[in-house]
Design an enzyme around this catalytic site. Structure first.
Site, PDB file in Angstrom:
ATOM      1  N   TRP A  94      -4.650   2.767   0.568  1.00 17.91           N
ATOM      2  CA  TRP A  94      -5.424   2.024  -0.391  1.00 17.91           C
ATOM      3  C   TRP A  94      -5.048   0.651  -0.598  1.00 17.91           C
ATOM      4  CZ3 TRP A  94      -1.291   0.636  -3.325  1.00 17.91           C
ATOM      5  CH2 TRP A  94      -0.202   1.462  -3.238  1.00 17.91           C
ATOM      6  N   GLU A 110       1.136   3.590  11.945  1.00 18.62           N
ATOM      7  CA  GLU A 110       1.794   2.354  11.019  1.00 18.62           C
ATOM      8  C   GLU A 110       2.235   3.062   9.735  1.00 18.62           C
ATOM      9  OE1 GLU A 110       2.607   0.237   8.523  1.00 18.62           O
ATOM     10  OE2 GLU A 110       0.775  -0.832   8.488  1.00 18.62           O
ATOM     11  N   CYS A 153       3.341  -2.706   3.259  1.00 18.83           N
ATOM     12  CA  CYS A 153       4.176  -2.408   4.232  1.00 18.83           C
ATOM     13  C   CYS A 153       5.038  -3.145   4.741  1.00 18.83           C
ATOM     14  CB  CYS A 153       3.555  -1.357   5.349  1.00 18.83           C
ATOM     15  SG  CYS A 153       2.075  -2.268   6.111  1.00 18.83           S
ATOM     16  N   LYS A 171     -11.396   8.313   7.169  1.00 15.49           N
ATOM     17  CA  LYS A 171     -10.910   8.967   6.099  1.00 15.49           C
ATOM     18  C   LYS A 171     -10.113   8.098   5.430  1.00 15.49           C
ATOM     19  CE  LYS A 171      -8.579  11.813   3.214  1.00 15.49           C
ATOM     20  NZ  LYS A 171      -8.171  10.996   2.049  1.00 15.49           N
TER      21      LYS A 171
END
Length: 458
Positions: free
Chosen positions: A134, A232, A266, A158
């Protein structure tokens, strides 16, 4: 987890969505499978026209798309607009370069066995499933979708359950641009249903960006079915500052590097490892910069840091900070959950970290920085490499030889020298160790989901 849009700035549920039932799920997978044959046989020039048209549509939707990102995950409005523009630029990048990246490559033919000519070509695999997070609701998807579609694959998405509006927007974007029906399809399903989709024989490969446990689960299912994966899985990126660095520039960049996307990236710098000779100067500048950031409504252009995307995400960040403080860490700024509605957490700097603290090894997905003092460059390297993550890294130094020394030894998928780690369509993106494997973006990214076919002509 329900499929719903919850405004992180208020905590209020804006809209709920019904998941796709088994009949609809089957219909969508079948559509993607049928479209794969058509798209794979379409010339690059036609795919490029469609991709460029989709990019034009996305840019035309800038205001609405950016507002959607703010509502679904609390991204400051300026950053949301930048995400939309970056997506459109990446779509055009692959429209322009896909044919070049996948062109037939001549090889030295083994004359001893009578070969006249040999070459390799890249062929699409078919249906590729993308399991996406998200934090960048459009960008994370586009950096997979643009190369995958330009290579002739079709995509199933998805998406995370808290960004359904973004998922449904993407469900129609490429078909609006001209791609055949079924070329890119969103699946509104629960996480528990992903395993069955991965194992479906019509799905030929899987890409996932997300947590380490999610990556392990998807990789296990794909491995059992002998399917290609790209993973990832996050990072705890080091940001190293050496004595020859421009400390003021490093500190200013460090603030942006830590709080980009409200600290939920990230590839954001998370661990700041500073040589003892410049530690005090850096710590003062960096802490002041973090403390001066404006936290507030992500719709207000004066806001630097908005809310975290979910209540559970804020709880995870608070628990990491509380654990470190209980074990002796020093809070230089921030460090406590504010009162009031929404999922806000203040920009925070921690120092005096020790190995028994969870934050030393775990990824901190929020605006919390860990500050380390290094005695020399060997000590800095040791601290940088001490986690299981290996996504990216940044080194600040005025010595080119020292920059090369770190670049050869840092355990990371990328090393940025005197700059902030970021993703660009022109550069390969990915990590090592538990940060995952495979690459997105650049020529490497489009080739991940192709079959490299060797052609021998006698």
């Amino acid at each position: 987890m329900p499929i719903a849009t919850v405004d992180p700035a208020t905590g209020e549920t804006v809209e709920k969505f019904a998941p796709h039932d088994e009949v609809e799920l089957e219909r969508r997978i079948a559509m993607a499978h049928a479209a794969a044959a058509e798209l794979g046989g379409t010339p690059f020039a036609r795919r490029a026209e469609w991709m460029t048209s989709a990019a034009d549509l996305l840019e035309a939707d800038l205001d609405g798309a950016a507002a959607m990102l703010v509502t679904e995950m609390g991204k400051p409005i300026g950053q949301a607009e930048a995400e939309v523009r970056k997506c459109a630029r990446t779509m055009r990048f692959y429209a322009e370069h896909a044919e070049e990246f996948l062109a037939e490559e001549p090889l030295r033919a083994p004359a001893a066995v009578g070969a006249r000519r040999a070459s390799t070509v890249y062929r699409p695999l078919g249906v590729v499933l993308a399991v996406m997070p998200w934090n960048y609701p459009l960008w994370q998807v586009i950096r997979f979708a643009a190369p995958a579609l330009m290579a002739g694959n079709t995509g199933l998405l998805k998406h995370a359950s808290n960004v359904p509006r973004a998922a449904l927007y993407l469900d129609t974007l490429f078909e609006r641009g001209g791609f055949p029906c079924g070329s890119f399809t969103t699946l509104l399903i629960a996480a528990a249903q992903v395993d069955a989709v991965v194992r479906d024989p019509r799905v030929r490969a899987v890409t996932l960006t997300g947590s380490e446990p999610a990556g392990r689960a998807v990789a296990a299912a794909a491995g059992a079915s002998i399917k290609k994966t790209v993973l990832e899985l996050g990072g705890s990126d080091p940001f190293l500052v050496m004595p020859t660095a421009d400390v003021a520039a490093a500190a200013a960049t460090a603030v942006r590097a830590r709080v980009q996307n409200n600290g939920q990236s990230c590839v954001a710098a998370k661990r700041f490892i500073v040589h003892t000779e410049v530690y005090d100067e850096f710590a003062e500048l960096f802490t002041r910069g973090m403390a001066e950031l404006v936290v507030g409504d992500p719709r207000d252009r004066r806001t630097d840091v908005g809310p975290l995307a979910t209540e559970s995400g804020r709880r995870d960040v608070a628990e990491l900070v509380d654990d470190a403080v209980a074990k002796g860490a020093e809070v230089l700024t921030g460090g406590s959950v504010p009162a009031g509605p929404g999922f806000f957490y203040p920009p925070t700097v921690l120092a005096g970290l020790t190995p028994e603290m969870r934050i030393v090894q775990e990824e901190t997905f929020g605006p919390v920085a860990s500050l380390y003092r290094a005695t020399d460059r060997d000590d800095a390297l040791r601290i940088a490499n001490q986690t299981d993550f290996g996504l990216s890294s940044a080194v600040w130094t005025g010595d080119d030889d020292e920059a090369d020394w770190f670049a050869e030894r840092l355990e990371a998928g990328a090393v940025f020298v005197n700059g902030m780690t970021a993703s660009y369509p022109e550069l390969p993106f990915g990590g090592m160790k538990v940060s995952g494997y495979g690459r997105e973006l650049s020529a490497a990214g489009i080739r991940e989901f192709c079959n490299l076919t060797t052609i021998w002509r006698g």
